[in-house]
Each structure stands twice: as C-alpha cells, then as structure tokens.
Design an enzyme around this catalytic site. Structure first.
Site, PDB file in Angstrom:
ATOM      1  N   ASP A 187      41.250  72.773  31.395  1.00 15.70           N
ATOM      2  CA  ASP A 187      40.114  72.565  31.114  1.00 15.70           C
ATOM      3  C   ASP A 187      39.375  71.898  29.687  1.00 15.70           C
ATOM      4  O   ASP A 187      40.202  72.917  29.140  1.00 15.70           O
ATOM      5  CB  ASP A 187      38.945  71.984  32.666  1.00 15.70           C
ATOM      6  CG  ASP A 187      38.205  73.865  32.286  1.00 15.70           C
ATOM      7  OD1 ASP A 187      38.033  74.356  31.238  1.00 15.70           O
ATOM      8  OD2 ASP A 187      37.615  74.058  33.611  1.00 15.70           O
ATOM      9  N   SER A 188      38.977  71.173  29.583  1.00 18.76           N
ATOM     10  CA  SER A 188      38.023  71.035  28.120  1.00 18.76           C
ATOM     11  C   SER A 188      37.284  72.264  27.747  1.00 18.76           C
ATOM     12  O   SER A 188      37.548  72.886  26.436  1.00 18.76           O
ATOM     13  CB  SER A 188      37.367  70.145  27.782  1.00 18.76           C
ATOM     14  OG  SER A 188      36.110  69.812  28.871  1.00 18.76           O
TER      15      SER A 188
END
Length: 76
Positions: free
Chosen positions: A33-34
C-alpha cells in the site's frame, strides 16, 4: 545487483517472500500500500544514496529498478 538489493529491502521491511518478487511484480500484486511504498522509498534512497522523485509513478519492481539504475549511473 540492484534487483537483489531491492528484494533484500522488501523482505526485511515489508515481510514479502523473495520468490514473489520479480521484475514483473506490481506493487499492487504484492499488496504494497501507499504507506509501504513510502517506507520502501526511504529504504531504497538510503541504500542507494539517491532521491526518488514521484514514487507514485512507479507501478512495478522493474520501474523501481530502472529508476535506481538511471539515478546511480548519473551519480557514478
């Protein structure tokens, strides 16, 4: 080799199995994820002594490796 170092960083920091990391792997397919990308970028910057601009443009491991190759070639 850059790919091996990237794999090492990903295994240590993101607990991803080595065999699942290939040049064709996308961050999405590895469930990165980010926040993980941010951590990965910081570790890669430190390991290769480069600055990564626009990490959001990178979608695959190959994108990251190519970017590192370009940056380290310029600094060499």
């Amino acid at each position: 080799m850059i790919l091996n170092k990237v794999k090492e960083i990903m295994m240590e920091n993101l607990s991803i199995e080595e065999e699942s990391i290939t040049l064709e792997s996308t961050f999405e397919s590895l469930e990165i994820d980010s926040l993980d990308v941010f951590q990965l970028v910081m570790e890669v910057e430190e390991a290769f002594e480069i600055e990564i601009e626009n990490p959001e443009n990178m979608k695959t491991i190959k994108d990251l490796v190519n970017y590192i190759e370009e940056k380290t070639k310029v600094n060499a």
